[in-house]
Design a protein around this motif. Structure first.
Motif, PDB file in Angstrom:
ATOM      1  N   VAL A   1       0.821  -1.225   0.000  1.00  0.00           N
ATOM      2  CA  VAL A   1       0.000   0.000   0.000  1.00  0.00           C
ATOM      3  C   VAL A   1       0.852   1.271   0.000  1.00  0.00           C
ATOM      4  O   VAL A   1       0.388   2.322  -0.438  1.00  0.00           O
ATOM      5  N   LEU A   2       2.095   1.167   0.490  1.00  0.00           N
ATOM      6  CA  LEU A   2       3.009   2.319   0.496  1.00  0.00           C
ATOM      7  C   LEU A   2       4.314   1.919  -0.198  1.00  0.00           C
ATOM      8  O   LEU A   2       5.365   1.804   0.442  1.00  0.00           O
TER       9      LEU A   2
ATOM     10  N   LEU B   1      -0.609  -3.127  11.206  1.00  0.00           N
ATOM     11  CA  LEU B   1      -1.775  -2.251  11.035  1.00  0.00           C
ATOM     12  C   LEU B   1      -1.609  -1.261   9.883  1.00  0.00           C
ATOM     13  O   LEU B   1      -2.559  -0.554   9.541  1.00  0.00           O
ATOM     14  N   VAL B   2      -0.423  -1.197   9.285  1.00  0.00           N
ATOM     15  CA  VAL B   2      -0.171  -0.179   8.253  1.00  0.00           C
ATOM     16  C   VAL B   2      -1.073  -0.394   7.043  1.00  0.00           C
ATOM     17  O   VAL B   2      -1.754   0.524   6.571  1.00  0.00           O
ATOM     18  N   ALA B   3      -1.107  -1.626   6.531  1.00  0.00           N
ATOM     19  CA  ALA B   3      -1.892  -1.883   5.319  1.00  0.00           C
ATOM     20  C   ALA B   3      -3.376  -1.653   5.561  1.00  0.00           C
ATOM     21  O   ALA B   3      -4.110  -1.263   4.643  1.00  0.00           O
ATOM     22  N   GLY B   4      -3.838  -1.858   6.797  1.00  0.00           N
ATOM     23  CA  GLY B   4      -5.249  -1.692   7.109  1.00  0.00           C
ATOM     24  C   GLY B   4      -5.726  -0.249   7.087  1.00  0.00           C
ATOM     25  O   GLY B   4      -6.932   0.012   7.150  1.00  0.00           O
ATOM     26  N   ALA B   5      -4.797   0.710   6.998  1.00  0.00           N
ATOM     27  CA  ALA B   5      -5.209   2.112   6.921  1.00  0.00           C
ATOM     28  C   ALA B   5      -5.829   2.445   5.564  1.00  0.00           C
ATOM     29  O   ALA B   5      -6.568   3.426   5.438  1.00  0.00           O
ATOM     30  N   ARG B   6      -5.534   1.638   4.565  1.00  0.00           N
ATOM     31  CA  ARG B   6      -6.040   1.926   3.215  1.00  0.00           C
ATOM     32  C   ARG B   6      -7.566   1.914   3.194  1.00  0.00           C
ATOM     33  O   ARG B   6      -8.205   0.988   3.686  1.00  0.00           O
TER      34      ARG B   6
ATOM     35  N   PRO C   1      -1.972   9.640   5.071  1.00  0.00           N
ATOM     36  CA  PRO C   1      -1.348  10.157   6.301  1.00  0.00           C
ATOM     37  C   PRO C   1      -1.477   9.186   7.484  1.00  0.00           C
ATOM     38  O   PRO C   1      -0.559   9.070   8.298  1.00  0.00           O
ATOM     39  N   ASP C   2      -2.609   8.493   7.550  1.00  0.00           N
ATOM     40  CA  ASP C   2      -2.813   7.505   8.610  1.00  0.00           C
ATOM     41  C   ASP C   2      -1.820   6.358   8.455  1.00  0.00           C
ATOM     42  O   ASP C   2      -1.144   5.950   9.409  1.00  0.00           O
TER      43      ASP C   2
END
Length: 415
Positions: A259-260, A375-380, A389-390
């Motif tokens: 995602v990033l 939890l990073v990918a779940g911000a999408r 930004p999240d």
């Protein structure tokens, strides 16, 4: 995860969320003589190492010219029942890429009880009383949660799982209740994977965190949370162990990089650091753990725990991982909703200090970093709302947990 798989999954996400998804959906509809008029991505579920599932809102044109809005799902996951009714296999164009299975909701091939759970007439017939059904959560091929509302406005929750998993889930609830741990009651446990649970008492712990707590209250609430963990039954040690979030840091770094992509190197560096600190710190003994212990799964009455939810991962593990799951989730709440959590940081600092009394500080922070990385990918978000930004804030938070762990380890080495 193999390098080939790691390379392929970002391509699978791109296939199922980008323009080529139209040809996948159109090919699945063609055998019934239907045409895809329009579509948009509704949700993306990426399980590192286990495939990508995507839900779509689609407008479908029938052979007689009628238009209908349908919810379609596509997955690259390996299915246990690839011959399930209503399932269409779409081969990759040009012979390159994964096969994709497509179905119309609610004909999920792994969740045979889903059609009953989310169709009020079918659910009313099964329960023997008139009910309304409202979908609360759905992860294709994995699970669904449906709120069941009765004519007197009381509620219960139907959890839909693969049939091979539902009995063990129900048994975990019964095990907790028998040990005096507050958890929803099992009202029925059906062989097709539908488990009906009573509504948990209390309000989400996130409400207390949103309002803020002074130091003394934060200490009392944390004591209630750890008392709950202390009360988990020893019989849970006989259950199947689930990997802790931080033990899959490399998988979650891969999902974060999907995602990033511009921050892929940072995500991998966090995973490397988590593994290094975990290998060089003391995780503590094996004890009964909840396995997904964070604010959404704990309901409170005042300062005491009233209900423990989502007990799928109950089993043997390390206390440090339950504590890290709690602290890691809490530490990203003000990235998720800054306006809702203005008083979060002092509580987090108090809880972190208290957690250090129960777990090695380096092991704790390494695992917090691993949880936040997960939890990073779940911000999408697919609703058009801003999410980058999240996601970037979560990655930075994982880095800060890791840096704090390294600093403590370095100070130890200096003595």
């Amino acid at each position: 995860m193999s390098n080939a798989l790691a390379r392929r999954e970002p391509e699978e996400v791109a296939l199922l969320t980008g323009p080529r998804a139209a040809s996948v959906l159109a090919a699945a509809l063609a055998p019934a003589g239907q045409r895809l008029e329009s579509w948009e991505v509704h949700s993306v579920h990426h399980r590192p190492g286990a495939g990508v599932s995507v839900g779509y809102t689609a407008v479908v044109l029938s052979p007689d010219g009628r238009r209908r809005t349908e919810y379609l799902c596509a997955t690259t996951a390996r299915l246990s029942n690839p011959q399930a009714p209503g399932l269409t296999r779409v081969a990759p164009t040009g012979g390159d890429g994964p096969p994709v299975h497509v179905w119309r909701h609610p004909a999920d091939p792994e969740l045979p009880a889903l059609a009953v759970a989310c169709t009020p007439s079918l659910l009313s017939r099964r329960l023997g009383t008139q009910v309304k059904a409202t979908m609360v959560a759905y992860r294709p091929t994995r699970r669904a949660v449906v709120r069941v509302t009765y004519t007197d406005q009381s509620t219960s929750y139907a959890k839909v799982l693969p049939p091979g998993h539902s009995r063990a889930f129900a048994e975990r609830h019964r095990m907790l209740l028998a040990a005096g741990v507050p958890a929803p009651e099992v009202l029925r446990d059906d062989p097709d994977g539908l488990v009906l649970l009573s509504t948990g008492r209390g309000v989400a712990l996130s409400g207390l965190l949103s309002r803020g707590m002074d130091v003394r209250r934060a200490e009392r609430v944390f004591a209630s949370l750890t008392h709950l963990l202390d009360s988990l039954p020893a019989s849970a040690l006989q259950l199947e162990a689930h990997p802790a979030w931080s033990e899959r840091a490399r998988h979650y770094a891969h999902a974060a990089a999907t995602v990033l992509p511009e921050h892929a190197a940072r995500a991998r560096a966090v995973a490397d650091g988590v593994e290094q600190l975990m290998a060089s710190s003391d995780p503590g003994p094996i004890v009964p753990v909840h396995g997904d212990f964070y604010e959404a799964n704990v309901l409170m009455e005042g300062e005491g725990v009233a209900s423990l939810l989502d007990v799928d991962s109950l089993g043997p593990g390390r206390r440090v991982d339950d504590l890290a799951c709690l602290l890691g989730h809490v530490s990203v709440l003000d990235h998720l909703a800054p306006a809702s959590y203005p008083h979060l940081r002092p509580v987090l600092e108090t809880w972190t200090a208290l957690a250090e009394a129960q777990a090695d500080p380096v092991a704790l922070r390494a695992r917090c970093a691993g949880v936040v990385l997960s939890l990073v990918a779940g911000a999408r978000r697919e609703d058009g709302g801003p999410w980058r930004p999240d996601a970037e804030g979560r990655l930075a938070r994982a880095e800060s947990w890791l840096a704090a762990g390294r600093e403590i380890q370095a100070r130890r080495g200096a003595h």
